[in-house]
Motif scaffolding. Sequence first.
Motif, short mmCIF file in Angstrom:
data_model
loop_
_atom_site.label_atom_id
_atom_site.label_comp_id
_atom_site.label_asym_id
_atom_site.label_seq_id
_atom_site.Cartn_x
_atom_site.Cartn_y
_atom_site.Cartn_z
N ILE A 151 -5.14 -12.82 1.77
CA ILE A 151 -3.48 -13.86 2.21
C ILE A 151 -3.05 -12.83 2.73
CG2 ILE A 151 -1.54 -12.83 0.51
CD1 ILE A 151 -3.77 -13.36 -1.81
N LEU A 152 -3.07 -11.70 3.23
CA LEU A 152 -2.07 -11.30 4.74
C LEU A 152 -2.20 -11.81 5.51
CD1 LEU A 152 -3.01 -7.35 3.55
CD2 LEU A 152 -0.76 -8.74 2.63
N LYS A 153 -3.63 -12.58 6.13
CA LYS A 153 -3.47 -13.17 7.00
C LYS A 153 -2.59 -14.37 7.69
CE LYS A 153 -8.15 -10.82 8.37
NZ LYS A 153 -9.30 -11.26 8.94
N GLN A 154 -2.79 -14.98 6.29
CA GLN A 154 -2.02 -16.38 6.38
C GLN A 154 -0.72 -16.02 5.87
OE1 GLN A 154 -5.65 -17.44 7.67
NE2 GLN A 154 -4.11 -19.25 6.99
N ALA A 155 -0.44 -15.25 5.59
CA ALA A 155 1.31 -15.04 5.34
C ALA A 155 2.24 -14.95 6.18
CB ALA A 155 1.55 -14.02 3.73
N ARG A 156 3.57 -15.58 7.08
CA ARG A 156 4.35 -15.14 7.98
C ARG A 156 5.05 -13.32 7.56
NH1 ARG A 156 4.54 -20.21 7.53
NH2 ARG A 156 4.50 -22.07 9.20
N ARG A 157 5.51 -13.03 6.70
CA ARG A 157 5.84 -12.36 6.03
C ARG A 157 5.13 -11.44 4.23
NH1 ARG A 157 10.22 -9.70 6.68
NH2 ARG A 157 11.19 -9.19 4.89
N THR A 158 4.91 -10.18 4.20
CA THR A 158 4.09 -9.97 3.16
C THR A 158 4.88 -8.90 2.12
OG1 THR A 158 1.55 -10.22 4.16
CG2 THR A 158 1.96 -8.54 2.08
N LEU A 159 5.27 -9.49 1.18
CA LEU A 159 5.90 -8.28 0.14
C LEU A 159 5.08 -7.30 -0.77
CD1 LEU A 159 8.98 -10.56 -1.02
CD2 LEU A 159 8.59 -9.38 1.80
N LEU A 160 4.99 -5.87 -0.82
CA LEU A 160 4.54 -4.93 -2.03
C LEU A 160 5.23 -4.88 -2.51
CD1 LEU A 160 1.77 -3.28 -2.87
CD2 LEU A 160 3.32 -1.61 -1.05
N VAL A 161 4.48 -4.81 -4.31
CA VAL A 161 4.96 -4.55 -5.54
C VAL A 161 4.59 -3.87 -5.98
CG1 VAL A 161 7.24 -6.53 -6.10
CG2 VAL A 161 4.96 -7.14 -6.55
N ALA A 162 4.49 -2.80 -5.95
CA ALA A 162 3.43 -1.33 -6.56
C ALA A 162 5.09 0.03 -7.39
CB ALA A 162 2.55 -1.18 -5.79
N ASP A 163 4.72 0.17 -8.55
CA ASP A 163 5.35 1.36 -8.82
C ASP A 163 4.78 2.42 -8.56
OD1 ASP A 163 3.24 2.46 -11.32
OD2 ASP A 163 3.48 0.20 -12.19
N HIS A 164 5.28 3.74 -8.96
CA HIS A 164 4.84 5.12 -8.72
C HIS A 164 3.81 5.12 -9.11
CE1 HIS A 164 6.59 6.11 -12.51
NE2 HIS A 164 6.18 6.95 -12.62
N SER A 165 3.38 5.05 -10.16
CA SER A 165 1.46 5.08 -10.53
C SER A 165 0.84 4.75 -9.68
CB SER A 165 1.39 4.50 -11.78
OG SER A 165 1.32 2.98 -12.32
N LYS A 166 1.09 4.21 -9.08
CA LYS A 166 -0.36 3.74 -8.21
C LYS A 166 0.10 5.10 -6.70
CE LYS A 166 -0.30 -0.13 -10.15
NZ LYS A 166 0.03 -1.52 -9.34
N PHE A 167 0.75 6.07 -6.65
CA PHE A 167 0.00 7.16 -5.75
C PHE A 167 -0.14 8.26 -6.33
CE2 PHE A 167 3.84 5.25 -3.45
CZ PHE A 167 3.36 5.21 -2.28
N GLN A 168 -0.35 8.04 -8.10
CA GLN A 168 -0.88 9.10 -8.47
C GLN A 168 -2.26 8.48 -8.72
OE1 GLN A 168 0.88 8.62 -12.29
NE2 GLN A 168 3.43 9.88 -10.73
N ARG A 169 -2.81 7.66 -8.17
CA ARG A 169 -4.02 6.73 -8.18
C ARG A 169 -5.44 6.88 -6.91
NH1 ARG A 169 -4.45 2.03 -11.49
NH2 ARG A 169 -6.47 2.18 -11.88
#
Length: 256
Positions: free
Chosen positions: A195-213
């Motif tokens: 997906i990242l290779k085929q996109a001109r721009r990439t937007l990441l959506v992730a809440d704060h809990s992802k830093f606790q895992r």
Amino acid sequence: MSQSFRQNEILEIARRDGRVTVDGLAEHFAVTQQTIRRDLSELSDAGRLERVHGGAMLPSGTINIGYEHRRGLYEAEKSRIAEACAARIPEDVSIFLNIGTSTEAVARQLVHHRNLLVVTNNINVANILAVNRDCQVIVTGGTLRRSDGGLIGNLATQTIVQFKFDLAVVGCSAIDQDGDLLDFDIQEVNVSKSILKQARRTLLVADHSKFQRTAPGRIASLAEIDAFFTDRPITETLHDKCDEWGTEVIVAPEST
């Protein structure tokens, strides 16, 4: 409540929420923080929880939290993140939305966008956007992961490489302090890399809990992301790295 029953319930809360805090458990059980710390230490010694500052979490990780539990976690935060992200998505573009409850929240914010082409390997995203008559939805092939409606494997990847997306909106299971995006399913990791290779721009959506895992599979670095939407400020060290990488960090505002 006996110690054994209390510890069993602590484990149930951890499985539901992914993380427990000393303060929260002490209030929940109406016991002292010292009692909770002792419970967490015993559960940690038994390998059932992993101690972190202020509490504990499920052991670092080879198994994700169940989808139904994840869908109910941080709903308000995910909605704020999704609203901020959707505000940056123009009409008349092609988008890829991948697997995850955060990308599903973005899909809900796109139901009134016009002239979108959305490709997804997430059955739930396709169902959400089916109500938008101004949105063409293409679902990749792949092996259905019944636990969350995700499509993974070689067929999914083969579909993705047929496109060049204006935007990719992606989520992940964890983010480490080096800024690496992590996931549990190696097949999903390979799809996400495509997906990242085929996109001109990439937007990441992730809440704060992802830093606790944590999770075993590396997708990419935040250095490869154009904009990162989250609900709380990230550490100063990581923010400085994002500045160096040219990765914009957008903290979704609190609801008024």
